[in-house]
Design an enzyme around this catalytic site. Sequence first.
Site, PDB file in Angstrom:
ATOM      1  N   GLU A 173      94.137  -8.260  39.888  1.00 52.65           N
ATOM      2  CA  GLU A 173      93.506  -7.521  40.993  1.00 52.65           C
ATOM      3  C   GLU A 173      92.356  -6.699  40.454  1.00 52.65           C
ATOM      4  O   GLU A 173      92.491  -6.052  39.400  1.00 52.65           O
ATOM      5  CB  GLU A 173      94.464  -6.517  41.658  1.00 52.65           C
ATOM      6  CG  GLU A 173      95.492  -7.099  42.559  1.00 52.65           C
ATOM      7  CD  GLU A 173      96.338  -6.020  43.260  1.00 52.65           C
ATOM      8  OE1 GLU A 173      95.859  -4.873  43.446  1.00 52.65           O
ATOM      9  OE2 GLU A 173      97.475  -6.348  43.609  1.00 52.65           O
ATOM     10  N   GLU A 227     102.791  -4.438  40.132  1.00 53.36           N
ATOM     11  CA  GLU A 227     102.611  -2.988  39.967  1.00 53.36           C
ATOM     12  C   GLU A 227     103.907  -2.198  40.152  1.00 53.36           C
ATOM     13  O   GLU A 227     103.989  -1.326  41.023  1.00 53.36           O
ATOM     14  CB  GLU A 227     101.552  -2.462  40.931  1.00 53.36           C
ATOM     15  CG  GLU A 227     100.174  -3.034  40.693  1.00 53.36           C
ATOM     16  CD  GLU A 227      99.120  -2.438  41.640  1.00 53.36           C
ATOM     17  OE1 GLU A 227      99.476  -1.637  42.513  1.00 53.36           O
ATOM     18  OE2 GLU A 227      97.942  -2.790  41.493  1.00 53.36           O
TER      19      GLU A 227
HETATM   20  O1  IFM Z   1      96.275  -3.066  48.310  1.00 50.32           O
HETATM   21  C1  IFM Z   1      96.728  -2.675  47.061  1.00 50.32           C
HETATM   22  C2  IFM Z   1      97.666  -3.718  46.488  1.00 50.32           C
HETATM   23  O2  IFM Z   1      98.746  -3.938  47.346  1.00 50.32           O
HETATM   24  C3  IFM Z   1      98.199  -3.266  45.165  1.00 50.32           C
HETATM   25  N1  IFM Z   1      97.132  -2.889  44.262  1.00 50.32           N
HETATM   26  C4  IFM Z   1      96.111  -2.001  44.765  1.00 50.32           C
HETATM   27  C5  IFM Z   1      95.568  -2.510  46.085  1.00 50.32           C
HETATM   28  C6  IFM Z   1      94.499  -1.545  46.618  1.00 50.32           C
HETATM   29  O3  IFM Z   1      95.046  -0.284  46.813  1.00 50.32           O
END
Ligand code: IFM
Length: 448
Positions: free
Chosen positions: A354, A175
Site C-alpha cells: 500500500e 497492518e
Molecule cells: O484505507 C486504509 C487501509 O485500510 C489500511 N491502510 C491505510 C489505508 C489508508 O488509511
Amino acid sequence: MNNRIETAEHLSLASLRPDFIWGVSTSSFQIEGATREDGRGLSIWDIYGQSGEIQNHDTGDVACDHYHRYGEDIALMKQLGIQAYRFSVAWPRILPTGQGEINERGLAFYDRLIDGLLAAGIEPWLCLYHWDLPQALEERGGWLNRESVEWFADYARIAARRFGDRVKRFATFNEPSIFTLFSRAIGRDKTAEDKFHRTIHHVNLAHGAAVDVLRATVKGASIGSIHSRQPCRPSSSEEADAAAAARLDVYWNDAFPEPQYRGEYPPLLRPGIEPHLLAGDLARICRPLDWFGLNHYSPVYVKANPGTMLGYDFGDKPPGTPLTPIDWPIEPDAFREVLVAAHERYGLPIYVTENGYGAHDRPDASGAVDDPERIRFLADYTASMAAAAAQGADIRGYFVWSLLDNFEWDFGYSHRFGITYVDYATLRRIPKSSFHWYKNLITATRHA
Ligand code: IFM
C-alpha cells in the site's frame, strides 16, 4: 494536465527489476457492500456503522458495490495494465458466524472474482484479514480469546482449500499494529494495557498458524504478512516527546514483524507479553515466510501524554511540512528510509502492498477528476522506492492504495484514496488523471 511520465521520472525507475510487479490494493469491507446479501454474517464494522460514530454516519452497507460490480472493476484493472491485484476476503462472508457452517454463496463470490482476474491476466493476491472480524467471534472475546488462533487457522484452511488451486499469493494479516493500536475495544480503552498485549500475542499466533495451514494446503504458495511501517518521530526537541515517539515506534512498527520474521518480541513488549506466552509460542509465530508486505504513507509525529495507555498523543508536524488534504505529511525520502531499513532488518523480498494519497477529490464541470497532487505524490514516492532499490533494497512490487475511492474506516467516505473516483450516489466509476498517469507508468516501465 500532462499525464505523461516525464523522462526524468522514467529514468529514476530504472533501478527497479525487469520483472517488477505493478498493482493496486483494496479490502473487502471498504469496497464490497452487500453486507446483508447471500448469507453474509455481520462483521464488527457493520456494528460500528450502526453506532453512528463513523463520520457522516456512513456505513459499509453499499460501499462501492464491488460485490455486484466486480466485473466492471476488473475491466478497470485490465485497462490500467496492472499485473497483480491485492484484495481481502471477508471472513463473515465465508463463515457467517466466524466458525462452523460455511456459506457457499460467499465462496462463490470470490470464485467469480478470482476467475475474472485470471481471465484478465491479473494475478490475485489474497489477504485473509483486513479488519472485518465476524461479530459472532467478537462476542466470544475476539482476539482477546486465545481460541481465536484456531478460529483463524480454520478459516485460513477453508480459503486455502477453495482458492489455492488458482491463488498462490497469500497474506495473513493487513497492518496488525493498526487494528490492535486503534481498535475500539483496546486502543480506546486507555487502561487496557494487558488486553492490548494479549491481543498482539494472539494475532501473532494466528498469523503463524495460518502460515502453516497455507503452506500445507496450497502447493507453490508464496506467503507473507503486511505491515504498516511509518516512522514515529518526536514533535519537539523535548526529551519526553522523544521517549514517547520511541515507545510508540516499537508498538507500531515492530510488535508484529519482529516475532513473525525474527522469532522474538522487542524488549519493550516482553513484560507485557510474558503473562500470555506459553512454551513454544515464539516458534509457533515465526514460520518461514516468502516476502515482506510493507505499507507506507508518512512519518507520524508524536508528543508525550502520560495520561494515555502508551503515553503518547499525535503532535504537531514540523512547521512547513507539506501535507496532503487529509493532513498527512508528504515526505518521500522517509519511504526510501523505511524500505532500506526493512531490507536490512528482514532480508526478504519486499512488496509495497500500500502507498497512496488521501484527498477530497471532486469532478470538475466537465465531469473529469483531475488530481495532479496525487500524481506528484505517486511520482515522488515511486522515485524514492527506486532510490531504495538502487541502494540495494530487494523490492519486487508496488500496489497503489487504492483502485477505488472507498470506505475509509472512521472517516467514512470523506477521505478519498482512489485513482478511480466513485460517485457514491450513482456508483459510477470515473478514472482520475492519476489512473491514466499510473497506466502510462506501467506501460512505460514494461516496455523500457
Ligand atoms: O484505507 C486504509 C487501509 O485500510 C489500511 N491502510 C491505510 C489505508 C489508508 O488509511
